[in-house]
Design an enzyme around this catalytic site. Structure first.
Site, PDB file in Angstrom:
ATOM      1  N   ASP A 211      -7.194 -48.371 -55.475  1.00  0.00           N
ATOM      2  CA  ASP A 211      -7.165 -50.629 -55.800  1.00  0.00           C
ATOM      3  C   ASP A 211      -8.103 -51.029 -56.158  1.00  0.00           C
ATOM      4  O   ASP A 211      -8.101 -51.630 -57.638  1.00  0.00           O
ATOM      5  CB  ASP A 211      -7.117 -51.144 -53.397  1.00  0.00           C
TER       6      ASP A 211
ATOM      7  N   LYS B 280     -18.816 -38.899 -48.044  1.00  0.00           N
ATOM      8  CA  LYS B 280     -19.392 -39.924 -46.962  1.00  0.00           C
ATOM      9  C   LYS B 280     -20.279 -38.471 -45.877  1.00  0.00           C
ATOM     10  O   LYS B 280     -20.089 -38.991 -44.717  1.00  0.00           O
ATOM     11  CB  LYS B 280     -18.288 -40.677 -46.452  1.00  0.00           C
TER      12      LYS B 280
ATOM     13  N   ASP C 245     -19.705 -45.291 -50.233  1.00  0.00           N
ATOM     14  CA  ASP C 245     -20.089 -46.795 -50.527  1.00  0.00           C
ATOM     15  C   ASP C 245     -20.344 -46.905 -51.528  1.00  0.00           C
ATOM     16  O   ASP C 245     -20.904 -48.323 -52.057  1.00  0.00           O
ATOM     17  CB  ASP C 245     -20.818 -47.269 -49.145  1.00  0.00           C
TER      18      ASP C 245
ATOM     19  N   ASP D 236      -7.449 -44.376 -51.418  1.00  0.00           N
ATOM     20  CA  ASP D 236      -6.567 -45.182 -50.877  1.00  0.00           C
ATOM     21  C   ASP D 236      -7.657 -46.386 -51.787  1.00  0.00           C
ATOM     22  O   ASP D 236      -7.007 -47.012 -52.195  1.00  0.00           O
ATOM     23  CB  ASP D 236      -5.812 -45.120 -49.988  1.00  0.00           C
TER      24      ASP D 236
ATOM     25  N   TYR E 203      -5.019 -39.571 -42.543  1.00  0.00           N
ATOM     26  CA  TYR E 203      -3.334 -40.231 -42.913  1.00  0.00           C
ATOM     27  C   TYR E 203      -2.911 -38.982 -41.988  1.00  0.00           C
ATOM     28  O   TYR E 203      -1.978 -39.663 -40.976  1.00  0.00           O
ATOM     29  CB  TYR E 203      -3.008 -40.218 -44.380  1.00  0.00           C
TER      30      TYR E 203
END
Ligand code: IPM
Ligand code: MN
Length: 353
Positions: free
Chosen positions: A247, A187, A219, A243, A142
């Protein structure tokens, strides 16, 4: 206590849900004898239209001078499909996070038994799911170096040891207050930034022997969250992964309109719903004010005003049990309540307790 609140209603459904949030703040402060002062300030598309800046200096100043910020939402479709737009409402949110040093974003994913049937997942999987996602909020892609021309583009996922360590410690503090289980999501099989996250996590984990630490690739975490959401207690992860995962987490509870959040760090903390500005619903009195109202509960709890937070949570549960619900969670054939009516019912409940 004296509570100076910066109120940032923003765009879309923001002003409508904020009206209910502020009404709840006032009712609770009156009940418990707190002195509440609200200072309104502009942000997002509203501020771009008015002064050409989604997080103007005057708004920043109002936030810095306040004890807490109550934020609703920003975003407007007129910017979404215009890749040439020079300023976007979302930049206001990012500027606020950066300028207030809000590196820790706390997003609780809590289910309500009376709503689990609304989840896209099987009831037996989601019932009782209750975890917190701690998202790093001022680093990573970001805010890392960016470049774009017509042929190539990149975003840099930059993290320092300091940034990683301080957010991991927030994760451990929450794990200690809850079920002593921390899942570090990264990751590390592919990304160098993630390998540093994991290295730092492995170094500090022994300082928290009472907490079980697991390491999970993002993942795999995305999969586990829908296969077995009850597995999680506290998740800590970088900005972008957080982020996306939040959701996903919010939708498994049955409605995104119910999840609050707190962002804390160096300066004034910000309390806001995790959902967006839902521009299509603007002015229709159908948006769910509960995430905004629950953000008020998180605000009180931040100042260790536990009874105040508890009363708000109790009022929200009571409204759901009484079927005083906005359309997206209303039971078939149930009476229809709008944003205003749900808010008024909750304020009334608080006054009567
Ligand atoms: C969120 C939002 C923001 C983000 C957007 C609006 C910039 O999606 O708070 O999760 O990506 O952080
Ligand atoms: Mn998001």
């Amino acid at each position: 206590m004296k509570l100076k609140l910066a109120v940032l209603p923003g765009d879309g459904i923001g002003p409508e849900i904020m009206e209910q949030g502020v009404a709840v703040m006032r009712a609770v402060c009156e009940k418990f004898g707190h002195d509440l002062a609200c200072e309104y300030a502009i942000c997002g598309a509203d501020a771009i239209d008015k002064v050409g800046d989604p997080f103007p200096e005057a708004t920043f100043k109002t936030c810095m001078e306040a004890d807490a910020v109550l934020f609703a939402s920003v975003g407007d479709p007129k910017f979404d499909n215009d890749p040439t737009a020079k300023v976007r409402p979302e930049q206001g949110l990012l500027a606020m996070r950066k300028k207030l040093g809000l590196f820790a974003n706390i997003r609780p994913v809590e289910t309500f038994d009376c709503l689990v049937h609304k989840s896209p997942l099987k009831t037996e999987l989601v019932k009782g799911a209750d975890f917190i996602c701690i998202r790093e909020l001022t680093g990573g892609m970001y805010f890392g170096e960016k470049y774009q021309d017509d042929e190539k583009a990149y975003d840099t996922n930059f993290y320092t040891r300091h940034e990683i360590e301080r957010i991991l410690r927030v994760g451990y503090d929450y794990a200690r207050k809850r079920h002593h289980h921390l899942t570090v999501v990264d990751k590390a099989n592919v990304l160098a930034s993630s390998r540093l996250w994991r290295k730092v996590a492995q170094e500090i984990a022994p300082q928290y022997p009472d907490v079980t630490t697991d390491y999970m690739y993002v993942d795999n975490a995305a999969m586990r969250m829908i296969q077995e959401p009850r597995f999680f207690d506290v998740i800590v992860t970088e900005n972008t992964f957080g982020d996306i995962l939040t959701d996903e987490g919010s939708c498994i509870t049955g409605s995104m309109g119910l999840l609050p959040s707190a962002s804390t760090g160096e300066h004034t903390p910000v309390f806001e719903p995790i959902h967006g500005s839902w521009p299509q619903a603007k002015g229709l009195n159908i948006a769910n004010p509960l995430a905004q109202i629950l953000s008020c509960a998180m605000l009180f709890e931040y100042f260790d005003l536990k009874e105040e937070g508890k009363l708000i949570r109790e009022a929200v549960r009571a409204s759901l049990d009484a079927n005083v619900r906005t359309p997206e969670i209303q039971v078939d054939g149930g009476a229809k309540y709008g944003t205003k009516e749900v808010g008024a019912w909750i304020v009334d409940y608080i006054k009567k307790r």
